[in-house]
Each structure stands twice: as structure tokens, then as C-alpha cells.
Design a protein around this motif. Structure first.
Motif, PDB file in Angstrom:
ATOM      1  N   GLN B 365       0.914  -1.118   0.005  1.00 32.86           N
ATOM      2  CA  GLN B 365       0.013  -0.032  -0.089  1.00 32.86           C
ATOM      3  C   GLN B 365       0.857   1.187   0.180  1.00 32.86           C
ATOM      4  OE1 GLN B 365      -2.712  -0.976   3.371  1.00 32.86           O
ATOM      5  NE2 GLN B 365      -4.206  -1.460   2.095  1.00 32.86           N
ATOM      6  N   LYS B 366       1.962   1.156   0.615  1.00 32.63           N
ATOM      7  CA  LYS B 366       2.720   2.359   0.838  1.00 32.63           C
ATOM      8  C   LYS B 366       3.760   2.557  -0.488  1.00 32.63           C
ATOM      9  CE  LYS B 366       5.890   4.242   4.429  1.00 32.63           C
ATOM     10  NZ  LYS B 366       6.742   3.788   5.647  1.00 32.63           N
ATOM     11  N   TYR B 367       4.148   1.658  -0.871  1.00 32.55           N
ATOM     12  CA  TYR B 367       5.199   1.689  -2.003  1.00 32.55           C
ATOM     13  C   TYR B 367       4.634   1.440  -3.319  1.00 32.55           C
ATOM     14  CZ  TYR B 367       8.286   2.071   2.001  1.00 32.55           C
ATOM     15  OH  TYR B 367       8.555   2.337   3.325  1.00 32.55           O
ATOM     16  N   ILE B 368       3.585   0.725  -3.628  1.00 31.18           N
ATOM     17  CA  ILE B 368       3.509   0.045  -4.917  1.00 31.18           C
ATOM     18  C   ILE B 368       2.133   0.585  -5.435  1.00 31.18           C
ATOM     19  CG2 ILE B 368       3.053  -1.607  -6.609  1.00 31.18           C
ATOM     20  CD1 ILE B 368       5.279  -3.374  -4.975  1.00 31.18           C
ATOM     21  N   MET B 394      11.950  -7.957 -15.665  1.00 29.09           N
ATOM     22  CA  MET B 394      12.468  -9.336 -15.383  1.00 29.09           C
ATOM     23  C   MET B 394      13.906  -9.250 -15.396  1.00 29.09           C
ATOM     24  SD  MET B 394       9.971 -11.440 -15.413  1.00 29.09           S
ATOM     25  CE  MET B 394      10.788 -13.078 -15.445  1.00 29.09           C
ATOM     26  N   GLN B 395      14.693  -8.564 -16.459  1.00 30.28           N
ATOM     27  CA  GLN B 395      16.134  -8.339 -16.627  1.00 30.28           C
ATOM     28  C   GLN B 395      16.421  -7.540 -15.297  1.00 30.28           C
ATOM     29  OE1 GLN B 395      17.142  -6.477 -20.334  1.00 30.28           O
ATOM     30  NE2 GLN B 395      16.147  -8.175 -21.391  1.00 30.28           N
ATOM     31  N   GLU B 396      15.889  -6.492 -14.880  1.00 25.71           N
ATOM     32  CA  GLU B 396      16.250  -5.820 -13.989  1.00 25.71           C
ATOM     33  C   GLU B 396      16.216  -6.539 -12.479  1.00 25.71           C
ATOM     34  OE1 GLU B 396      18.304  -2.179 -12.945  1.00 25.71           O
ATOM     35  OE2 GLU B 396      17.311  -2.681 -14.827  1.00 25.71           O
ATOM     36  N   ILE B 428      10.179  -4.679  -0.849  1.00 26.25           N
ATOM     37  CA  ILE B 428       8.991  -4.317  -1.491  1.00 26.25           C
ATOM     38  C   ILE B 428       9.680  -2.702  -2.011  1.00 26.25           C
ATOM     39  CG2 ILE B 428       6.795  -3.009  -1.379  1.00 26.25           C
ATOM     40  CD1 ILE B 428       6.555  -5.948  -1.656  1.00 26.25           C
ATOM     41  N   ILE B 429      10.289  -2.165  -1.101  1.00 28.54           N
ATOM     42  CA  ILE B 429      11.078  -0.923  -1.683  1.00 28.54           C
ATOM     43  C   ILE B 429      11.999  -1.095  -2.716  1.00 28.54           C
ATOM     44  CG2 ILE B 429      12.700   0.844  -1.037  1.00 28.54           C
ATOM     45  CD1 ILE B 429      11.443   0.907   1.881  1.00 28.54           C
ATOM     46  N   LEU B 430      12.881  -2.044  -2.953  1.00 24.84           N
ATOM     47  CA  LEU B 430      13.567  -2.303  -3.870  1.00 24.84           C
ATOM     48  C   LEU B 430      12.569  -2.842  -5.151  1.00 24.84           C
ATOM     49  CD1 LEU B 430      16.435  -2.724  -4.857  1.00 24.84           C
ATOM     50  CD2 LEU B 430      16.621  -5.031  -4.229  1.00 24.84           C
ATOM     51  N   ILE B 434      12.416  -0.759  -8.945  1.00 24.63           N
ATOM     52  CA  ILE B 434      12.734  -1.363 -10.349  1.00 24.63           C
ATOM     53  C   ILE B 434      11.174  -1.252 -11.075  1.00 24.63           C
ATOM     54  CG2 ILE B 434      12.876  -3.753 -11.355  1.00 24.63           C
ATOM     55  CD1 ILE B 434      14.342  -4.898  -8.840  1.00 24.63           C
ATOM     56  N   ILE B 435      10.159  -1.512 -10.528  1.00 25.43           N
ATOM     57  CA  ILE B 435       8.740  -1.082 -11.118  1.00 25.43           C
ATOM     58  C   ILE B 435       8.910   0.196 -11.869  1.00 25.43           C
ATOM     59  CG2 ILE B 435       6.272  -0.845 -10.926  1.00 25.43           C
ATOM     60  CD1 ILE B 435       6.281  -3.412  -8.840  1.00 25.43           C
ATOM     61  N   LYS B 436       9.158   1.089 -10.967  1.00 24.77           N
ATOM     62  CA  LYS B 436       9.221   2.724 -11.429  1.00 24.77           C
ATOM     63  C   LYS B 436      10.227   2.787 -12.538  1.00 24.77           C
ATOM     64  CE  LYS B 436       8.639   5.869  -8.345  1.00 24.77           C
ATOM     65  NZ  LYS B 436       9.164   6.753  -7.156  1.00 24.77           N
ATOM     66  N   LYS B 437      11.485   2.056 -12.614  1.00 25.84           N
ATOM     67  CA  LYS B 437      12.267   2.251 -13.757  1.00 25.84           C
ATOM     68  C   LYS B 437      11.790   1.242 -14.951  1.00 25.84           C
ATOM     69  CE  LYS B 437      17.550   1.525 -13.295  1.00 25.84           C
ATOM     70  NZ  LYS B 437      18.472   0.746 -12.593  1.00 25.84           N
ATOM     71  N   SER B 438      10.809   0.421 -14.811  1.00 20.83           N
ATOM     72  CA  SER B 438      10.649  -0.261 -15.964  1.00 20.83           C
ATOM     73  C   SER B 438       9.304   0.338 -16.395  1.00 20.83           C
ATOM     74  CB  SER B 438      10.549  -1.655 -15.618  1.00 20.83           C
ATOM     75  OG  SER B 438      11.439  -2.229 -14.779  1.00 20.83           O
ATOM     76  N   SER B 439       8.600   1.389 -16.075  1.00 19.78           N
ATOM     77  CA  SER B 439       7.428   2.237 -16.500  1.00 19.78           C
ATOM     78  C   SER B 439       7.523   2.543 -17.869  1.00 19.78           C
ATOM     79  CB  SER B 439       6.933   3.143 -15.627  1.00 19.78           C
ATOM     80  OG  SER B 439       6.573   2.467 -14.426  1.00 19.78           O
TER      81      SER B 439
END
Lengths: 440, 440
Positions: B365-368, B394-396, B428-430, B434-439
Motif C-alpha cells: 500500500q505504501k510503495y506500490i 524481469m532483467q532488472e 518491496i522498496i527495492l 525496479i517497477i518505477k524504472k521499468s515503467s
């Protein structure tokens, strides 16, 4: 006991003992509160549990009613009273074929290997590879090559908990309408799989040496299932000649062979020979091997070697299969093989069974005046008893605490696998007396 | 090395290295004797071994010839040089769903039970009951009744090494042309079994709560397969209402239900509930349970509860099946259950996962900032990532040593089962970075 549980147990008992009958209404929640001197929450909790467990049902705005029929009441009662018991029979002599020599296996060594695996928690807390642990596939690849002449790559190996579950996977890859040829075998596990799939089964005639090539040529089949270490009317290992005939015929006709190499490496009466798989220039043999007789029957590890064709099909579907064999036993077994224990143990077993077989043969020749032949792979003698009252024989054996397999087609199969060398003669004498008594 | 082995190795090497080509003649036995200064028996022994292993062939009256093609030479070379290696990847955080909590299981206790079984050699040296060890069936009968409300007799229980091999057996008992209804599931092990058998599969629509009853009514099916703890678009446990609707509809239409109760007892976010099986007045439910998530994923024990109809069919064919689950693990597990450890462990697990789930939910809830829902039975959160470059993600993850399952339909599934409580937030932070980077 918590309060709600007391309420719950009371009504459960009332229902199971017939004080509250099916469709009868329970007291309302408020009534129960007054009746049992407990809070509303407590009654609600108890009623909800009864609903969840299928004793009562809640009709909103109306109330709670018993909702259970007589049969289910009986089931509840049975399971509640269920006593855990386990009867173990003990025998003076055990001629059944599903046993192995108890003293041949070095349990201490095996336990050490199990312990090593158990000590590595990371191994145990993850699922295994659905195709089988890679280390074991590597070890089996080497072993099968050294001992059986099987040519394959670890990627072609599929490990399963038993031979039948491997066949269930393999046969699920066959095309619809596949026709399978096999020798007549009663109650065979392979046949059960083919029948489960509804594949047409063609029974191929056999002669003393194995499959009858002339009869085979008369059948139009796609897959031939053979047991290469126990073939034909006399359950012999497949001959070099038949091996060549089968391979060239199946190559010509584009037939796949499923080679069940059950105990193929355990030779103590015949010469060592290699499996068919390594001789197939056409890559049309799928090989199956197992270890229940080499190690412990309780150890459930078998393997199958795909040919390239089915390997490719399997590979595409691999994600849809789950692992079957115990990861603990797989990892322990891999290291056991790599360290050379399997081949060492095989050598020891061959020597032991060579001795036992010698004693057994002598005793049969001396005391049992009926035709016999050895089924080397199954470690047993088949004895043709034509004028015997079979049920009397079975009863007499039971009375004298002798365990035997049931008799099929007047053939009594007696295994020497688990008999001690020193007791073989006495066991055969006792059996021969029972046979005499049961003669018609 | 024995003399014949030297001769054998010499010619084998000559063939594999191309000094002797296919179809080329070997020196006659007499010539080899003179050439290599050994006896005739020694040469014969070596030549026979080469014949047996498929390197050369014997044309009677003419001589011995190389009989091996280039592909097989390559195979021999490959396997001879084969090096046993095993690569183990280690991860900083493991979000994959096939793991369990490593510290929750008392390995010490389990080892003690295994040891007790191993110490009884008589147990280990005999085959098991093909239906599963009776003591374990008794124990499971009690456990399934207490924990899942399953009503059965030990005779109705079939134990297997995994759920899929049980389904292979069960589905082999169905009539030809059986039509099976199920929710859409990619790569499901159950689907693989139905497809292997060539049964027609009808995909039933689902809504957020589970199977869509209106859609179900449109399909003419014989068997309904349901996953009762993880149903519908939101992978929820089946509701009481849906349970009743399903049972009355299938009873009316004479449909069998296969109830896959995967992790049904492991509730930590929802209320306890019982399996469908116990509510079936019509005895039309076949129940499946497993333990890979409760104990060790490496432990391969599952069970199936036949209804009376299929129990009778199975009983007639029982002799044609072999045992699949490890007898060692079965016997240890039986005693473990009887002594109350399974229920104790279940209680402990629920508590542990309740905590982990709380931390996980907070962190997500906090990070994603994406929609998510919990799949309780599979111990994971499904996160809907719509504007993500999936291969980059996936790669990241791989680069950062984070293990995740592959992404399907823009849904990333992350399991908290094997994460430590203390590392959940950082993991979850990490992942969120990665999710942000892959957006996109």
C-alpha cells in the motif's frame, strides 16, 4: 473448554444422538442464551460453527434448523469413534515377489546420505524440478551409460516416483488413436495406463524366447511395449538376435518401442547384456528403469529416457507437470550414485542372489517334482502345478505362516529374494509338503 | 586393468577417434592375439564386449566389423567426457511462489520421525500398499475430518506422490467422452491431465467471487473441477452461498465435482471454512488435499478422497496400480499426524503468515501504487502492472538478484512465503524502484 465450544458440543451431540431430528428447529439465539446462561456472541459463535460443519442451516428471518440426514449422522459417528489400529502379519517364510533381501542393503550408508540432504534446509524448503533433480539426472545418465549402455543427455531424463506415473505422463503425449502392442500380461501396471487412455491394445503372441516376430508382423501398431529382461513364455532376458530383429523391424515400420528394463542390470543367472536403447540407430526407443529391487522397495524413484521426438514434446509442456519423486530421496540418491555406492551395491547383490539362486534351484530340483523356470528379473521361480487344489494350497500356506502370491493359470511363483541362504532348503521342504497335501 | 579390458579399450578408442571407420573390418581374433600378445580367450572376451555395447558386429564365418555411425560416436564421446556440475543461484529476495518459510518447519522433529521409520528395516524392505500406507490413510481420515470437515473412511483415501499423479489415476477411471468444466487457468497441472486424456474441456466464466453460476448453467458437463480455496478473478476462497449453489446444481444435473482443496486449511486472512466434500448429501464430490505448502515443498505427499462410485471402480483395479509416494515419508508423516504435530504446525504457520501478510500489505500500500489482491492459498499478491516494460522488469530483477515468477497478462505475482518478516519492507522498496524504472 471455551464457552462457545460447550454450546457447540451440546447441540452437536443432540443432533448425532437423535434428540434433535432433521428439519427440526433449534432454539432461537435468544432462547439459547437464557437456556444455557451464556452471551449472545457465544451462541452465535457456536451456531456458526454448526452451520459451517454442515449440522444445521440458517434460514434468515426464520431461524436455525437441523440439516443432516441419517447416513451422514452415521458417518460422523463412525469417524468420531474411529480407532487407529494396524495389523501386521508375520510369516515364517516369505515367498512373495514384492520383497527384497533385508540384510543386503547398507541402511547406515543410506541414512547418512539422507541426513546430509536433510541438513541442508534450503534444499528441503523449495519445490523440486518437475523433471527430476538435475544432479540426479546427471548421475543417472552416467549410471545408465555405464551399466546399461543407454545413450542420452540428462535433459532427456524424466524422474518419477514410480514407473507407472512416468508412463501416465509419456502416454499422455501420444496421439489419439495410438495402437499399442504388448505381450499378454495380467494386471500389468503398463496395461492399466494404456487402458486408462483408451488406447487400442494388441496382444502379441510370444514363444519361449520372447515376442513372436511372425505374429508381430501381423499387427499394425504404433508403439511396442516390451519388458526386455523378462520376455516370452519362459520370462527370459531378450536375446541378441531378437533385439536386432525388433530394432530393424520397428525402424522399418516407424514403431516406437517402450523398453521396460525392470531389473535389467541385476543379472546373476544369465550374462550381462545392454539395454535395447543404446542399439537403436533410429532413436525410436524410450527407456524405463527403476530401483525398487536394487535398493529398497520403499524407495520410490524410477526414470524414463525420452527419445528426441518425445523429449521435444515434453519440453513444451514441462511447466504443466509437477514433481512426483521425493526431493529428499532424489538428492540423497544422486550423491549415493556419484560416490559409486550404487554400482558397488549392485555387485554385492548379484553375488548374493547368485548364491541364493543356486541353493533355490537345488532345493526345487530335489523336493518339488514339477516343471519350473526362473524369472531372473523378478527373482522368482515359476512352478507349473497342474493337479493341485489351489484354494487348499493357499489355505494351508496361511495356516503354516508361509506367504505366497496367489496362483495364476496353475502357476505358483515363489521368490527367493527375501529368504536367508540358510533357510531356503527348509522353506522349500515345507512348501513341497503343502503341495503334496494339496494334490488332487 | 584386466587384459581383456586393455584390448577392449584399445579398439573402443580406435573406433571413437576414427582410426577404425564404420563398416571397416577389425583384425581377426587370431591376428589380434599375435598383434597384442594376448590369448584367444582374452580377445574373444573383448570383442564380445564391443559387440554387446554396439561398437562392432559379428558376421559369422566372415569376421568382425565396425558398426557405429557418426552420431552415436558423438554421443559416446559426449557422455564419456560428461562433467557433473550443478549451478545454484542465490537471491537477495525470493518472491517466487514455490517457496515456503524456511524457519517455520521444525526439521529436528521431522528428522526424528524419519529416523524412527528408517530404524525399522522390515518397513523399508517391502513395497508399500499401492493405495497408500493404511496408517497414513487412517491418520489423514481423522485430520481431514477435524480440519476440513471431510467425511470419509480410510478405504476411500488414495495417497500419491503428488496431486497430478492422483488425477492421472482418477481421470483414467472416467468414461470416454467425459466433458470437464473448469475455470480458465494457464498451465494448470489439472488441465494437463484432462488434455492428456483428450477430454473435452469447457472453460467456465468467472466473476470476482468465483465460478459464474449463470455461465455454468450454459455448459453441458460431466465433471466440474474447482479450486475451492482460490476461486474467480480475485482468487478468493469459495463463499458459503456459492458452495450451496454449486452443490445443489451439480446434484440436480448429476455432475461430479473434483474439489482441489490446495491449502484450504491455511487461512490467515480469511475465516476458517470447511471443504465442499463434507456438505455433499449426494456424494458427488471427490476431494484432493496436499501438504507441500504446509510442511516441506520437497515432501511429496498428496491425497484424494474417492466418493463411493469411483471408490468401487478403483477397488476392482487396485492391483494394477503401483504405490507412488515414498513409504519412508508416508510412515513418518502418519506418526507425525497421530502425535498432533501437523495440527500444531498448522496453527503456528497461520500465525506466522498472518504477521507476514500484515507487513506485506502495509508495504505494498505504501510503495506500490497499482491495484492488487491477495491470493491467500498461494500466499501471494497479484499486482496489476499495466504500463510496464515486462522484459525490462524481469532483467532488472535478475540484475538485482531478486527472484520473481514470470509475468502473465500484466500481472506480477509476488509471494511473501519465504521472506523474513524483517526484510519484507526493504524487499518491496527495492521491487517498487525496479517497477518505477521499468515503467513506460
Amino acid at each position: 473448554m471455551k464457552k462457545y465450544k460447550i454450546v457447540y458440543e451440546k447441540y452437536k451431540k443432540d443432533i448425532l444422538e437423535g434428540f434433535l431430528l432433521n428439519h427440526q428447529a433449534l432454539p432461537s439465539i435468544r432462547e439459547s442464551c437464557q437456556l444455557l446462561k451464556v452471551s449472545q456472541t457465544t451462541v452465535e459463535h457456536a451456531y456458526n460453527k454448526l452451520v459451517m460443519e454442515g449440522y444445521i442451516t440458517n434460514k434468515p428471518q426464520i431461524g436455525y434448523f437441523v440439516d443432516i440426514d441419517e447416513e451422514r449422522i452415521q458417518l460422523h459417528k463412525q469417524i468420531d469413534q474411529y480407532q487407529i489400529h494396524h495389523e501386521v502379519l508375520s510369516y515364517t517364510y516369505d515367498f512373495r515377489s514384492q520383497t527384497v533381501s533385508q540384510d543386503s542393503f547398507e541402511m547406515k550408508v543410506w541414512k547418512r546420505y539422507l541426513k546430509d540432504v536433510l541438513d541442508n534446509m534450503a534444499n528441503m524448503s523449495t519445490y523440486g524440478d518437475s523433471q527430476g533433480e538435475y544432479v540426479l539426472r546427471e548421475a543417472l545418465c552416467q549410471y545408465a551409460y555405464n551399466v546399461r549402455g543407454v545413450l542420452c543427455h540428462p535433459d532427456q531424463i524424466l524422474i518419477g516416483s514410480n514407473y507407472q506415473s512416468l508412463l501416465f505422463i509419456l502416454c499422455g503425449l501420444f496421439e489419439k488413436g495410438t495402437i499399442i502392442g504388448m505381450e499378454y500380461q495380467k494386471n500389468s501396471q503398463a496395461k492399466r495406463v494404456f487402458e486408462s487412455y483408451g488406447y487400442q491394445i494388441e496382444m502379441i503372441k510370444m514363444n519361449n524366447d520372447g515376442i513372436d516376430m511372425n505374429d508381430l508382423r501381423k499387427h499394425d501398431i504404433d508403439v511396442l511395449y516390451i519388458n526386455s529382461a523378462s520376455q516370452g513364455l519362459k520370462r527370459k532376458p531378450i536375446s541378441h538376435q531378437l533385439k536386432n530383429d525388433l530394432l530393424s523391424y520397428t525402424q522399418e515400420k516407424n514403431i516406437f518401442i517402450i523398453e521396460d528394463d525392470y531389473n535389467g542390470e541385476l543379472t546373476y543367472a544369465s550374462k550381462d547384456r545392454y539395454a535395447l536403447q543404446g542399439f537403436s540407430h533410429n532413436d525410436n526407443v524410450i527407456y524405463c528403469g527403476s530401483f525398487s529391487r536394487l535398493l529398497l522397495p520403499s524407495l520410490r524413484i524410477s526414470y524414463l529416457v525420452f527419445n528426441k521426438h518425445y523429449y521435444q514434446i515434453y519440453q513444451q509442456l514441462k511447466k504443466q507437470y509437477g514433481p512426483t519423486a521425493s526431493k529428499l530421496e532424489q538428492l540423497a540418491f544422486a550423491q549415493y550414485i556419484v560416490d559409486g555406492y550404487l554400482q558397488k551395491h549392485l555387485k554385492k547383490l548379484k553375488k548374493e542372489y547368485r548364491e541364493k539362486n543356486k541353493y533355490m534351484l537345488k532345493a526345487i530340483q530335489k523336493y518339488i517334482p514339477y516343471p519350473y523356470y526362473l524369472d531372473e528379473a523378478y527373482l522368482c521361480y515359476h512352478i507349473q502345478l497342474d493337479h493341485i487344489n489351489e484354494s487348499q494350497l493357499m489355505q494351508e500356506c496361511q495356516k503354516q505362516h508361509i506367504a505366497i502370491n496367489s496362483i495364476h493359470h496353475h502357476i505358483l511363483s515363489i521368490s527367493f529374494a527375501s529368504l536367508q541362504l540358510s533357510e531356503i532348503e527348509n522353506a522349500i521342504i515345507l512348501l513341497s509338503q503343502i503341495i503334496k497335501k494339496s494334490s488332487r
